[in-house]
Design a protein around this motif. Sequence first.
Motif, mmCIF file in Angstrom:
data_model
loop_
_atom_site.group_PDB
_atom_site.id
_atom_site.type_symbol
_atom_site.label_atom_id
_atom_site.label_comp_id
_atom_site.label_asym_id
_atom_site.label_seq_id
_atom_site.Cartn_x
_atom_site.Cartn_y
_atom_site.Cartn_z
ATOM 1 N N UNK A 245 0.839 -1.312 0.048
ATOM 2 C CA UNK A 245 -0.082 0.148 0.078
ATOM 3 C C UNK A 245 0.590 1.286 0.097
ATOM 4 N N UNK A 246 1.816 1.206 0.842
ATOM 5 C CA UNK A 246 2.827 2.637 0.956
ATOM 6 C C UNK A 246 3.557 2.553 -0.401
ATOM 7 N N UNK A 247 3.942 1.626 -1.154
ATOM 8 C CA UNK A 247 4.747 1.805 -2.266
ATOM 9 C C UNK A 247 3.998 2.149 -3.463
ATOM 10 N N UNK A 248 2.574 1.728 -3.457
ATOM 11 C CA UNK A 248 1.694 2.164 -4.533
ATOM 12 C C UNK A 248 1.479 3.639 -4.365
ATOM 13 N N UNK A 249 1.152 3.975 -2.882
ATOM 14 C CA UNK A 249 1.139 5.476 -2.767
ATOM 15 C C UNK A 249 2.032 6.417 -3.067
ATOM 16 N N UNK A 250 3.303 5.726 -2.942
ATOM 17 C CA UNK A 250 4.644 6.702 -3.487
ATOM 18 C C UNK A 250 4.995 6.578 -4.689
ATOM 19 N N UNK A 251 4.216 5.782 -5.518
ATOM 20 C CA UNK A 251 4.391 5.408 -6.912
ATOM 21 C C UNK A 251 5.486 4.857 -7.377
#
Lengths: 821, 193
Positions: A245-251
Amino acid sequence: MSTRRDFLKGTGAAGLSALLGPSLLQPAAARAEQLTSAGVWKTSGSHWGAIEALVKGGQVAEVRPLADDPHPTNMVNGIQGLIYSPSRVRYPMARAEWLDKRKDADRTSRGDNRFVRLTWDEALDLFFEEMERVQVSHGPSGLYAGATGWRQTGQFHSCINHMNRAVSMYGGYVKKAGDYSTGAGQTILPYVLGSTEVYSQGTSWPLILDNAKTIVFWANDPLKNLQVGWTCETHEPFEYFDQLRDKIASGEIRSISVDPVRTKTQKHIGAEQLYINPMTDVPFMLALAHTLHTEGLHDQEFLSVYTLGYEPFIAYVMGEAEDGVEKTPEWAAPICGVPVDTIKEFARLLASDRTQLIFGWSVQRQQHGEQPYWMGAIIAAMLGQIGLPGGGISYSHHYSGIGVAPSGASMPGAFPLNLDIGVDPVRTDDNFMGASSTIPVARWIDCLMNPGGTVEHNGHTVTYPDIRMAIFTGCNPFHHHQDHNKMRVAIQKLETIVAIDYAWTATCRHADLVLPACTQFERNDIDSYGSYSRSGVIAMKKLVDPLFHSKTDFEIFSLFCKRFDREEEYTRGWDEMEWVKSLYETTRSANEGSYEMPSFDEFWEKGIVRFERGEPWVRHADFRDDPEINALGTPSGFIEISSRTIGNYGYDDCGEHPKWMEKIERSHGGPGSEKFPLWLQSCHPDQRLHSQMCESDPYRATYAVKDREPVYVNPEDAAERGIEDGDIVRVFNDRGQLLAGAVLSEDYPRGVIRIHEGAWYGPVDASPNALDTYGDPNTVTLDVGASKLSQATSANTCIVEMEKFKGEVPQVTAFGGPTSI
Amino acid sequence: MKEVSPELIRFLSNAFARELDLATIAACYDGVADELLHGAAGTDQLIQEMKTWSNAQETQRRLAISYGSVFLAGGREAAPLYASAWQGNGTLMSTPHYRMLSLLKQAGKEVANSYSEPADHLAIMLEYLAICLEGHHAAPDAAQFASSDISPWYRGFSKKVHRHSESDPFYLSLVKITEAVVEDLKTSIVKVE
């Protein structure tokens, strides 16, 4: 007219004392003191995770997740309701009609709930007498004891093993092949990738998160399904979904969920959704293959080195095969509902960088369910990333903690399924009278209806045996088999049905002899902590004694084997704790020098042994490193894009390479959709393990709608039918009808409804086409084999209509107890 | 109100405890129960019913099917004999069970080892009621117990038994008699108040 003498004949003299009976009470003993004590906390394990239970006054007063579990499931809150459910089978019972006439009894009344209580001795005598009668009269082909399901956890008390070993002590019986979860997948993938894949360890999450640029969840909702595990679940993968989720949010990573429905996982991690019409994955994937090939995005070198049979497949895609149809995005778009440009862009995205494909199981639980799985492997092969970290394909990352780097430690074995070496059964007759000794599990109803008939299965011809008796233990075919109305007619062919369970499932209600097993919380056992992660060993301490008149499976089958003098061979002369200790000590020996384990007493006191996580691992990396030495288990040793073996079977519904084949019925413009326009998705539930815990009344009350199983529906579809949120609706097709409670949600597109499988079946009465009062989707699902290859379940090939229910709403009959929730 | 006989309550307790054995059936048929039942509300029907029995074994079998189907088997149509099943969220062995354990303990009793049932089984509650009536505790305790521990759920139970297709007239009568006894005892509290 009878006389007093006639009436009293054989009764003996009786007086007031007989009327008043023996007292049910006795002077209070010391154990009554426990009522006021603070109680003790005990450790145990379950499919829902490790738990601690406060036992007070001989009862489970509170259950909470073990502190070791950082991501416990809410389902732990249902455990008390499961133990103390009014649906518990409390005594051995026999169907009244059957008890009188046995094999000659009227079987049309099965399910009418007319039961008589028996003593254990009476019940076990009857059980043995029937098994003996059937074996003597009909040989091993007359007995079906193969059906299995998600038993309760615990390696020693695994009821599947107990039944198999005990029945085998007497003689042979018909067994099953495959299962209801992954039947098509586990059959096709050994031909394509060399193993079932569905039950194989996958690439470790840290490597996926570090290397993948795109992660595709294909018909997969891991956050829903990872709440439960085959053994005691650790819930370790949940931390990786937070990282994702965090990696998706950070692109850093892009994630796409290919699914008609917005899933729990998609919403949690913030993934994009690529909507696709139900059951049209194959046309979509063929169009992806077309784009990859025509735009030169495929990895020709990988295909040349690691695969076999690309040419016939791509000829089919390019319209050079017999059908002459080129599988362009323009061809696929109207079928799958995905715009042409989206198909092309998606293909380009997959090929643009490292892409991990992660498939769920729902997509193979349909007619021709082998095809989307085979196509997934081909797309992955065309991308050329199989065996790379964060690349390739997985069919298992939603299952039992797969993706957590395994510790490598040995885990406890189980109570033996088979006879010990040197032990022979009482009856050595292995004459199946020309019939097969094993049948595809999802075809057992067809088998009952067509004894002597034949069916193709995975390169063989199966001849259906003439089954007279079935034994089910810890297994509820009325949950997992399709088309209950067909089932109810078919089981009338059985002379005797024995069901051993802790709750009055629909299978018990349709049985002739019902034996009460205790729950896993009423016995001592040992289990793996983490099925695939091998994170530890957990002590499953008995929380309370077996309730009512229930017994452990071990005790039931020990007493059963005593009927034919095989008790000693069955138990090896060991009791419960001796077995548990033995399983622990064997594990300890296997781990000696590598993984430290304390003495049994210390382990039992502490409740758990933990192991460190192992090194992250990449699926198929060894094959990629050297495909000659580390050849796959396929006939050629390579990834088989086309399979000569399958082609040589000559099946019309599963050929030498994947193809698009229209379904018997399909929504969104497919066959039958004018009459029944809604696709019914019956995937694994979010609030229980299949049908386990549906009977937990307080927990079911947290999600049921007016006492009915929820049916999730798009608001516009609902509005068109005058249905509002919370309405009781009737869902129906030509196979059956059920009641459910409407939940309106934008997560569901037009034409798609969902009822989770595992909802308990509760027909209004014993009549063949009775309305199901609670909402079991298998009341209306289709019972056909996925293909001649797998003969697997096709539950997700199902279209229906729904309407607001009018008239007097019948009471839910599925559960025990009178309370309305 | 006619005074409630502890023996009648013990008879009801025995009849709900388990399926009737042949000795009990013989005693019922032989009129031994008539005196016990005499005068209590709703008992005439039961006495008449028992007179219609024509064969002890057949009667036992029929009653066993009724007992098993109505009180023991699964399904919402069943009428379990536990107070817990009818109160709260329906979970067995919940508050009423704990309360009965506590009441029994106060009375120096516990459920017999030979009777593997939760303490809130109707048969146990009725035996406790009989103990109260027999003077081990004051009669008002019996009335209070009937009022607060049996009456709140009993009507629902009674309705369910009456609705069940397998309910034998014998059990229908027993259920009615028990209901009448409980209501009588309740009324006695109101009168005292």
